[in-house]
Enzyme design. Structure first.
Site, PDB file in Angstrom:
ATOM      1  N   PRO A  93       0.833  -1.213   0.000  1.00 38.87           N
ATOM      2  CA  PRO A  93       0.000   0.000   0.000  1.00 38.87           C
ATOM      3  C   PRO A  93       0.864   1.259   0.000  1.00 38.87           C
ATOM      4  O   PRO A  93       1.978   1.264   0.530  1.00 38.87           O
ATOM      5  CB  PRO A  93      -0.793  -0.118   1.319  1.00 38.87           C
ATOM      6  CG  PRO A  93      -0.677  -1.551   1.731  1.00 38.87           C
ATOM      7  CD  PRO A  93       0.641  -2.026   1.218  1.00 38.87           C
ATOM      8  N   ASP A  94       0.343   2.326  -0.605  1.00 33.21           N
ATOM      9  CA  ASP A  94       1.033   3.605  -0.478  1.00 33.21           C
ATOM     10  C   ASP A  94       0.699   4.191   0.888  1.00 33.21           C
ATOM     11  O   ASP A  94       0.073   3.544   1.729  1.00 33.21           O
ATOM     12  CB  ASP A  94       0.660   4.554  -1.628  1.00 33.21           C
ATOM     13  CG  ASP A  94      -0.819   4.937  -1.624  1.00 33.21           C
ATOM     14  OD1 ASP A  94      -1.495   4.741  -0.598  1.00 33.21           O
ATOM     15  OD2 ASP A  94      -1.295   5.429  -2.654  1.00 33.21           O
ATOM     16  N   PHE A  95       1.138   5.414   1.138  1.00 29.97           N
ATOM     17  CA  PHE A  95       0.936   5.981   2.465  1.00 29.97           C
ATOM     18  C   PHE A  95      -0.269   6.905   2.558  1.00 29.97           C
ATOM     19  O   PHE A  95      -0.899   6.990   3.595  1.00 29.97           O
ATOM     20  CB  PHE A  95       2.199   6.741   2.904  1.00 29.97           C
ATOM     21  CG  PHE A  95       3.320   5.832   3.306  1.00 29.97           C
ATOM     22  CD1 PHE A  95       3.419   5.346   4.597  1.00 29.97           C
ATOM     23  CD2 PHE A  95       4.269   5.425   2.390  1.00 29.97           C
ATOM     24  CE1 PHE A  95       4.435   4.488   4.974  1.00 29.97           C
ATOM     25  CE2 PHE A  95       5.301   4.571   2.744  1.00 29.97           C
ATOM     26  CZ  PHE A  95       5.386   4.102   4.033  1.00 29.97           C
ATOM     27  N   ARG A  96      -0.597   7.613   1.475  1.00 34.67           N
ATOM     28  CA  ARG A  96      -1.538   8.716   1.595  1.00 34.67           C
ATOM     29  C   ARG A  96      -2.920   8.474   1.002  1.00 34.67           C
ATOM     30  O   ARG A  96      -3.800   9.300   1.166  1.00 34.67           O
ATOM     31  CB  ARG A  96      -0.932   9.980   0.969  1.00 34.67           C
ATOM     32  CG  ARG A  96       0.223  10.533   1.787  1.00 34.67           C
ATOM     33  CD  ARG A  96       0.860  11.764   1.146  1.00 34.67           C
ATOM     34  NE  ARG A  96       1.798  12.385   2.072  1.00 34.67           N
ATOM     35  CZ  ARG A  96       3.023  11.948   2.296  1.00 34.67           C
ATOM     36  NH1 ARG A  96       3.463  10.896   1.641  1.00 34.67           N
ATOM     37  NH2 ARG A  96       3.822  12.558   3.156  1.00 34.67           N
ATOM     38  N   GLN A 166      11.493   7.352  -3.973  1.00 31.39           N
ATOM     39  CA  GLN A 166      11.036   7.676  -2.622  1.00 31.39           C
ATOM     40  C   GLN A 166      10.761   6.417  -1.813  1.00 31.39           C
ATOM     41  O   GLN A 166      10.479   6.504  -0.622  1.00 31.39           O
ATOM     42  CB  GLN A 166       9.750   8.508  -2.695  1.00 31.39           C
ATOM     43  CG  GLN A 166       9.914   9.878  -3.326  1.00 31.39           C
ATOM     44  CD  GLN A 166       8.567  10.556  -3.527  1.00 31.39           C
ATOM     45  OE1 GLN A 166       7.838  10.260  -4.462  1.00 31.39           O
ATOM     46  NE2 GLN A 166       8.229  11.466  -2.638  1.00 31.39           N
ATOM     47  N   ASN A 167      10.818   5.271  -2.444  1.00 34.02           N
ATOM     48  CA  ASN A 167      10.384   4.033  -1.809  1.00 34.02           C
ATOM     49  C   ASN A 167      11.467   3.430  -0.921  1.00 34.02           C
ATOM     50  O   ASN A 167      12.658   3.542  -1.204  1.00 34.02           O
ATOM     51  CB  ASN A 167       9.962   3.021  -2.874  1.00 34.02           C
ATOM     52  CG  ASN A 167       8.799   3.531  -3.703  1.00 34.02           C
ATOM     53  OD1 ASN A 167       7.999   4.338  -3.236  1.00 34.02           O
ATOM     54  ND2 ASN A 167       8.712   3.087  -4.940  1.00 34.02           N
ATOM     55  N   ASP A 169      11.016   0.094  -0.020  1.00 30.10           N
ATOM     56  CA  ASP A 169      10.719  -1.347  -0.103  1.00 30.10           C
ATOM     57  C   ASP A 169      11.823  -2.161  -0.754  1.00 30.10           C
ATOM     58  O   ASP A 169      11.791  -3.386  -0.732  1.00 30.10           O
ATOM     59  CB  ASP A 169       9.394  -1.583  -0.834  1.00 30.10           C
ATOM     60  CG  ASP A 169       9.318  -0.872  -2.184  1.00 30.10           C
ATOM     61  OD1 ASP A 169      10.298  -0.956  -2.952  1.00 30.10           O
ATOM     62  OD2 ASP A 169       8.284  -0.236  -2.470  1.00 30.10           O
ATOM     63  N   HIS A 186      14.736   8.468   0.380  1.00 30.25           N
ATOM     64  CA  HIS A 186      14.254   8.282   1.754  1.00 30.25           C
ATOM     65  C   HIS A 186      14.975   7.137   2.452  1.00 30.25           C
ATOM     66  O   HIS A 186      14.477   6.596   3.435  1.00 30.25           O
ATOM     67  CB  HIS A 186      12.740   8.070   1.765  1.00 30.25           C
ATOM     68  CG  HIS A 186      11.984   9.264   1.261  1.00 30.25           C
ATOM     69  ND1 HIS A 186      10.633   9.232   0.971  1.00 30.25           N
ATOM     70  CD2 HIS A 186      12.393  10.537   0.994  1.00 30.25           C
ATOM     71  CE1 HIS A 186      10.254  10.427   0.554  1.00 30.25           C
ATOM     72  NE2 HIS A 186      11.299  11.224   0.549  1.00 30.25           N
ATOM     73  N   CYS A 194      23.297   2.409  14.779  1.00 33.93           N
ATOM     74  CA  CYS A 194      22.974   2.519  16.204  1.00 33.93           C
ATOM     75  C   CYS A 194      22.599   3.958  16.528  1.00 33.93           C
ATOM     76  O   CYS A 194      23.298   4.896  16.138  1.00 33.93           O
ATOM     77  CB  CYS A 194      24.170   2.073  17.048  1.00 33.93           C
ATOM     78  SG  CYS A 194      23.910   2.304  18.839  1.00 33.93           S
ATOM     79  N   CYS A 218      22.481  -2.709  19.445  1.00 37.37           N
ATOM     80  CA  CYS A 218      23.879  -2.609  19.047  1.00 37.37           C
ATOM     81  C   CYS A 218      24.724  -3.565  19.889  1.00 37.37           C
ATOM     82  O   CYS A 218      24.628  -3.554  21.126  1.00 37.37           O
ATOM     83  CB  CYS A 218      24.365  -1.176  19.217  1.00 37.37           C
ATOM     84  SG  CYS A 218      26.120  -0.936  18.905  1.00 37.37           S
ATOM     85  N   GLY A 257       4.255   7.154 -10.750  1.00 38.81           N
ATOM     86  CA  GLY A 257       3.646   6.700  -9.504  1.00 38.81           C
ATOM     87  C   GLY A 257       4.000   7.494  -8.269  1.00 38.81           C
ATOM     88  O   GLY A 257       4.262   6.907  -7.224  1.00 38.81           O
ATOM     89  N   ASN A 282       0.840   8.422 -14.056  1.00 37.93           N
ATOM     90  CA  ASN A 282       0.334   8.478 -12.692  1.00 37.93           C
ATOM     91  C   ASN A 282      -1.183   8.321 -12.704  1.00 37.93           C
ATOM     92  O   ASN A 282      -1.831   8.452 -13.747  1.00 37.93           O
ATOM     93  CB  ASN A 282       0.713   9.825 -12.061  1.00 37.93           C
ATOM     94  CG  ASN A 282       0.799   9.765 -10.549  1.00 37.93           C
ATOM     95  OD1 ASN A 282       1.368   8.833  -9.988  1.00 37.93           O
ATOM     96  ND2 ASN A 282       0.243  10.758  -9.882  1.00 37.93           N
ATOM     97  N   ARG A 283      -1.727   8.052 -11.540  1.00 35.99           N
ATOM     98  CA  ARG A 283      -3.178   7.966 -11.413  1.00 35.99           C
ATOM     99  C   ARG A 283      -3.822   9.335 -11.586  1.00 35.99           C
ATOM    100  O   ARG A 283      -4.886   9.478 -12.188  1.00 35.99           O
ATOM    101  CB  ARG A 283      -3.547   7.381 -10.044  1.00 35.99           C
ATOM    102  CG  ARG A 283      -5.029   7.136  -9.836  1.00 35.99           C
ATOM    103  CD  ARG A 283      -5.275   6.570  -8.456  1.00 35.99           C
ATOM    104  NE  ARG A 283      -4.757   7.464  -7.413  1.00 35.99           N
ATOM    105  CZ  ARG A 283      -4.624   7.126  -6.142  1.00 35.99           C
ATOM    106  NH1 ARG A 283      -4.943   5.910  -5.745  1.00 35.99           N
ATOM    107  NH2 ARG A 283      -4.151   7.984  -5.258  1.00 35.99           N
TER     108      ARG A 283
END
Length: 337
Positions: A93-96, A166-167, A169, A186, A194, A218, A257, A282-283
């Site tokens: 799933p995406d975040f938003r 940005q992913n 995964d 990201h 640590c 650690c 995307g 994109n959507r």
């Protein structure tokens, strides 16, 4: 990401006219790039797409035009920006997205508000909610899809300059795109640090603890090990800033995307020269392409997989794509032996 603004300002100076003065080697680097290219003989059709056809009229470009630029190798320094939308077909799933996004479904993790699960201060106070979520993000749970493999083909053909993602995964890596071609804006789970003594460790050590329901500590000082993904309040990885030189030298920008809502990543979409085509798949219509479009923008809205498959078809890469997917899937199942 509140503290991201300051490094973004430094990066944006590189994009402005005369902005190379803050980076002494930048001018010679760009001169080397410009002077080192081999001349390419374009067909009349490609010359027209590139604006060299002798007509002063600027025609809107199409998906077919973008395919022609890639297929004929008129564009050999392609920069790609991707977001969570390329991974949703892999079951992540995406975040938003309202209702289905991660932020809409974090009630089970006992956090005071959704974004807290990615806040460093909350992680230091209580790392368990994030570690529970991390188990669902484990790279081995999901496989790359057609969009990842299209980008892999772009790399295999020597036309991918850099992929900015940005992913977190890891599916870009899993598709076979080398780390040297990636800028994971990201961060990633490939390593962990640590939170006390700053000792680093391979991501495998972190996952061994998390998947075994152990707190990743650690071995030197006992501090909590945090994966090297960017939390709210943290600076972007240094690699993000080092590679903004890619955008002034790009000859095509693909944006796939992403909602283009998070800065400074979103502003990268305006960092290419105005003569460089930008294609959004994109959507929805998003970001600067929505409120400050350029004459050479191409927009394909709707299902991302269908759009990518159409582009692959126009490129004549369909059979290569099938072979690549079959080969990479065989590595996982063992059927390639």
């Amino acid at each position: 990401m509140a503290l991201w603004g300051r490094p973004a300002v430094r990066a944006l100076r590189l994009w402005a006219p005369g902005g190379t003065s803050g980076w002494p080697f930048m001018g010679s680097f760009l001169a080397h790039i410009a002077g080192g290219r081999r001349p390419i003989a374009f067909s009349a059709g490609v010359s027209g797409i590139l604006g060299n056809g002798g007509s002063s009229k600027k025609e809107k470009l199409s998906l077919q035009d973008i395919a022609e630029l890639i297929r004929t190798r008129a564009c050999q320094r392609v920069v790609v920006m991707v977001g969570a939308g390329i991974s949703t077909p892999s079951g992540i799933p995406d975040f938003r997205s309202p209702g289905s996004g991660r932020y809409s479904n974090l009630h089970e993790y006992d956090v005071p508000y959704p974004e807290a699960i990615f806040e460093l201060s909350f992680f230091l106070y209580n790392p368990k909610p994030f570690l529970s979520l991390a188990k669902k993000l484990y790279p081995g749970n999901h496989r790359p899809n057609v969009t990842h493999y299209f980008l892999r083909l772009l790399h295999d053909k020597g036309q991918l300059l850099r992929l900015y993602t940005q992913n977190i995964d890891g599916l870009e890596r899993a598709s076979g795109i080398p780390a040297s071609k990636l800028v994971e804006a990201h961060g990633s789970f490939a390593s962990a640090t640590c939170t006390v003594c700053r000792r680093t460790a391979p991501g495998e050590d972190f996952w061994g603890d998390v998947l075994g329901d152990r707190l990743p500590c650690c071995p030197v000082c006992g501090g909590i090990m945090k994966p090297d993904i960017v939390f709210f309040g943290e600076s972007l990885p240094e690699r993000f800033l080092l590679h903004v030189v890619d955008f002034p030298t790009a000859d095509l920008l693909l944006i796939l995307g992403t909602s283009l809502q998070v800065e400074p990543f979103a502003s990268l979409s305006e960092a290419v020269r105005s003569s460089v085509p930008r294609m959004l798949m994109n959507r929805d219509m998003v970001g600067p392409l929505a409120w400050r479009p350029r004459s050479r923008d191409v927009v394909q809205l709707g299902d991302l997989v269908h759009s990518v498959e159409r582009l692959v078809e126009l490129l004549g890469w369909t059979e290569e794509m099938k072979d690549l997917v079959r080969h990479e899937t065989g590595k996982v199942t063992g059927s390639d032996k």
